[in-house]
Design an enzyme around this catalytic site. Structure first.
Site, PDB file in Angstrom:
ATOM      1  N   ARG A 105       0.895  -1.268   0.002  1.00 45.68           N
ATOM      2  CA  ARG A 105       0.057   0.034  -0.053  1.00 45.68           C
ATOM      3  C   ARG A 105       0.857   1.158   0.083  1.00 45.68           C
ATOM      4  O   ARG A 105       1.752   1.471   1.067  1.00 45.68           O
ATOM      5  CB  ARG A 105      -0.902  -0.132   1.172  1.00 45.68           C
ATOM      6  CG  ARG A 105      -1.717   1.273   1.585  1.00 45.68           C
ATOM      7  CD  ARG A 105      -2.837   1.161   2.380  1.00 45.68           C
ATOM      8  NE  ARG A 105      -3.949   0.687   1.917  1.00 45.68           N
ATOM      9  CZ  ARG A 105      -5.192   0.521   2.562  1.00 45.68           C
ATOM     10  NH1 ARG A 105      -5.359   1.232   3.463  1.00 45.68           N
ATOM     11  NH2 ARG A 105      -6.012   0.051   1.729  1.00 45.68           N
ATOM     12  N   HIS A 132      -7.311   0.812  -6.402  1.00 46.99           N
ATOM     13  CA  HIS A 132      -7.458  -0.215  -5.187  1.00 46.99           C
ATOM     14  C   HIS A 132      -8.307  -1.264  -5.754  1.00 46.99           C
ATOM     15  O   HIS A 132      -9.471  -1.839  -5.277  1.00 46.99           O
ATOM     16  CB  HIS A 132      -8.585   0.496  -4.311  1.00 46.99           C
ATOM     17  CG  HIS A 132      -8.334   0.184  -2.730  1.00 46.99           C
ATOM     18  ND1 HIS A 132      -7.406  -1.027  -2.579  1.00 46.99           N
ATOM     19  CD2 HIS A 132      -9.015   0.290  -1.737  1.00 46.99           C
ATOM     20  CE1 HIS A 132      -7.961  -1.427  -1.039  1.00 46.99           C
ATOM     21  NE2 HIS A 132      -8.799  -0.522  -0.855  1.00 46.99           N
ATOM     22  N   GLN A 135     -10.122  -4.090  -3.374  1.00 53.32           N
ATOM     23  CA  GLN A 135     -11.365  -3.702  -2.836  1.00 53.32           C
ATOM     24  C   GLN A 135     -12.517  -4.054  -3.754  1.00 53.32           C
ATOM     25  O   GLN A 135     -13.576  -4.484  -3.612  1.00 53.32           O
ATOM     26  CB  GLN A 135     -11.326  -2.426  -2.567  1.00 53.32           C
ATOM     27  CG  GLN A 135     -12.616  -1.763  -1.906  1.00 53.32           C
ATOM     28  CD  GLN A 135     -12.825  -2.274  -0.672  1.00 53.32           C
ATOM     29  OE1 GLN A 135     -12.162  -2.261   0.377  1.00 53.32           O
ATOM     30  NE2 GLN A 135     -14.160  -2.961  -0.285  1.00 53.32           N
ATOM     31  N   ASP A 231     -17.346   7.081  -1.405  1.00 51.94           N
ATOM     32  CA  ASP A 231     -15.748   6.886  -0.641  1.00 51.94           C
ATOM     33  C   ASP A 231     -15.584   8.409  -0.060  1.00 51.94           C
ATOM     34  O   ASP A 231     -16.384   9.060  -0.242  1.00 51.94           O
ATOM     35  CB  ASP A 231     -14.721   6.411  -1.816  1.00 51.94           C
ATOM     36  CG  ASP A 231     -13.608   6.047  -1.089  1.00 51.94           C
ATOM     37  OD1 ASP A 231     -13.432   6.087   0.256  1.00 51.94           O
ATOM     38  OD2 ASP A 231     -12.453   6.026  -1.766  1.00 51.94           O
ATOM     39  N   CYS A 271     -16.217   1.526   0.611  1.00 56.73           N
ATOM     40  CA  CYS A 271     -14.886   0.346   1.139  1.00 56.73           C
ATOM     41  C   CYS A 271     -14.821   0.663   2.403  1.00 56.73           C
ATOM     42  O   CYS A 271     -13.850  -0.226   2.782  1.00 56.73           O
ATOM     43  CB  CYS A 271     -13.831   0.906  -0.133  1.00 56.73           C
ATOM     44  SG  CYS A 271     -13.385   2.520   0.262  1.00 56.73           S
ATOM     45  N   ARG A 299     -13.246  -9.054   1.380  1.00 55.70           N
ATOM     46  CA  ARG A 299     -11.906  -8.660   1.197  1.00 55.70           C
ATOM     47  C   ARG A 299     -10.927  -9.995   1.605  1.00 55.70           C
ATOM     48  O   ARG A 299     -10.158 -10.368   0.832  1.00 55.70           O
ATOM     49  CB  ARG A 299     -11.127  -7.585   2.196  1.00 55.70           C
ATOM     50  CG  ARG A 299     -11.756  -6.330   1.791  1.00 55.70           C
ATOM     51  CD  ARG A 299     -11.206  -5.611   0.231  1.00 55.70           C
ATOM     52  NE  ARG A 299     -10.006  -5.610   0.219  1.00 55.70           N
ATOM     53  CZ  ARG A 299      -9.078  -4.520   0.964  1.00 55.70           C
ATOM     54  NH1 ARG A 299      -9.549  -3.414   1.338  1.00 55.70           N
ATOM     55  NH2 ARG A 299      -7.996  -4.495   0.775  1.00 55.70           N
TER      56      ARG A 299
END
Ligand code: CP
Ligand code: NVA
Length: 318
Positions: A105, A132, A135, A231, A271, A299
């Protein structure tokens, strides 16, 4: 031995590979829920490198790797030489000689690409400024679980064809990845962002004109949608813009009226982490159409399938 493969953005895999991953994740999840051992990666080690904060990504990868019989090394910028200017290429050479798979990340996508091009082992994008993919992999699996199964409860990977996702908010890493998924899997994204925060098709890496459409007003983007998603207004790394964004994004909040404009059986996704009262009202995220907790749990299941696939390739479904 499988050939070296990375997962740096959603379009790195084909629709057939996603169909396999969804089926495999369903099997892995079933085994987890019934306490059956699934040690396909015993003695394998995952290195996790975090240059930004995380709850879900850390727990899902770490717990997932242990459940597969493997182990985990956790590194951050602050407690490794990454934070003291060791070149990313040298870090990749070293870390990939001692571990079997790496999850990163970080900030710019260029950084993870440089790491991957000097790595001997598969590299997974655990979030960059641009993408991402893990996700969206979980989100699609969750969507299919809720709205894309046959009479026997088996996932139909083609069930998303022709559907519509409403994206309300920032044209960020999540939005870019939704667009890549739409282009590959045959659905459409209605995008509504404040002016100046739109999706950049070049950065998103999509050239399909008909897989996304821009709407000035978020309510219009939600009309007839099968899935409404949003988001945070300010993603990690953009905190200096917080105040300006709070003002620009004030109307980009998913409300019950927006959910009512969508299909009656529309789902809501986020998310997480979420800020109730900013990008979404509590009535929506805590309401009956929200599947955010399934999204978060999934996930782990999809990433177990992903790590297995990158290291072992296709496996028999048993
Ligand atoms: N959704 C997500 O990636 O959450 P974390 O930032 O907690 O990992
Ligand atoms: N867009 C958000 C997602 C967090 C999981 C961020 O990049 O901070």
């Amino acid at each position: 031995m499988t050939t070296l493969k990375h997962y740096l953005q959603f379009k790195d895999f084909t629709a057939d590979e996603y169909a396999y991953l969804f089926e495999r994740a369903a099997l892995i999840k079933r085994k987890f829920k019934t306490y059956q051992k699934h040690h396909t990666l015993s003695d394998r080690t995952l290195a996790m490198i975090f240059e930004k904060a995380s709850t879900r990504t850390r727990v899902s990868f770490e717990a997932g790797m242990y459940q597969l019989g493997g182990s985990v090394v956790h590194l951050t910028t602050g407690d490794s030489q990454l934070g003291r200017a060791e070149p990313i290429e040298d870090s990749a050479r070293v870390i990939s000689r001692m571990t079997d798979i790496v999850m990163i990340r970080t900030f710019g996508q260029d950084k993870i690409e440089r790491f991957a091009s000097h790595s001997r082992v598969p590299v997974i994008n655990g979030l960059t400024n641009e993408f991402h993919p893990c996700q969206i992999l979980a989100d699609l699996f969750t969507w299919l679980e809720h709205r894309g199964t046959d009479a026997q409860g088996r996932i139909n990977p083609n069930a998303l064809r022709g559907k519509t996702v409403a994206w309300v908010g920032d044209g960020n890493n999540m939005a870019n990845t939704w667009l890549q998924a739409a282009a590959l899997l045959g659905f459409k994204v209605h995008v509504s962002t404040p002016s100046g925060y739109g999706v950049n098709a070049e950065i998103a890496g999509v050239d399909c004109a008909d897989c996304w459409q821009v709407f000035d007003h978020p309510l219009d983007a939600c009309r007839g949608a099968d899935l409404v998603t949003t988001d945070v207004w300010t993603s990690m790394g953009y905190e200096a813009e917080n105040e300006v964004r709070r003002q620009a994004f004030a109307e980009w909040c998913v409300t019950p009226a927006m959910m009512a404009a969508a299909q009656p059986d529309a789902l809501f996704m986020h998310c997480l982490p979420a800020h109730r009262g900013e990008e979404v009202l509590a009535e929506v995220i805590d309401g009956p159409q929200s599947v955010v907790w399934d999204e978060a749990e999934n996930r782990m299941h999809v990433q177990k399938a992903l790590m297995e696939y990158l290291l072992l390739g296709h496996q028999p479904m048993a």
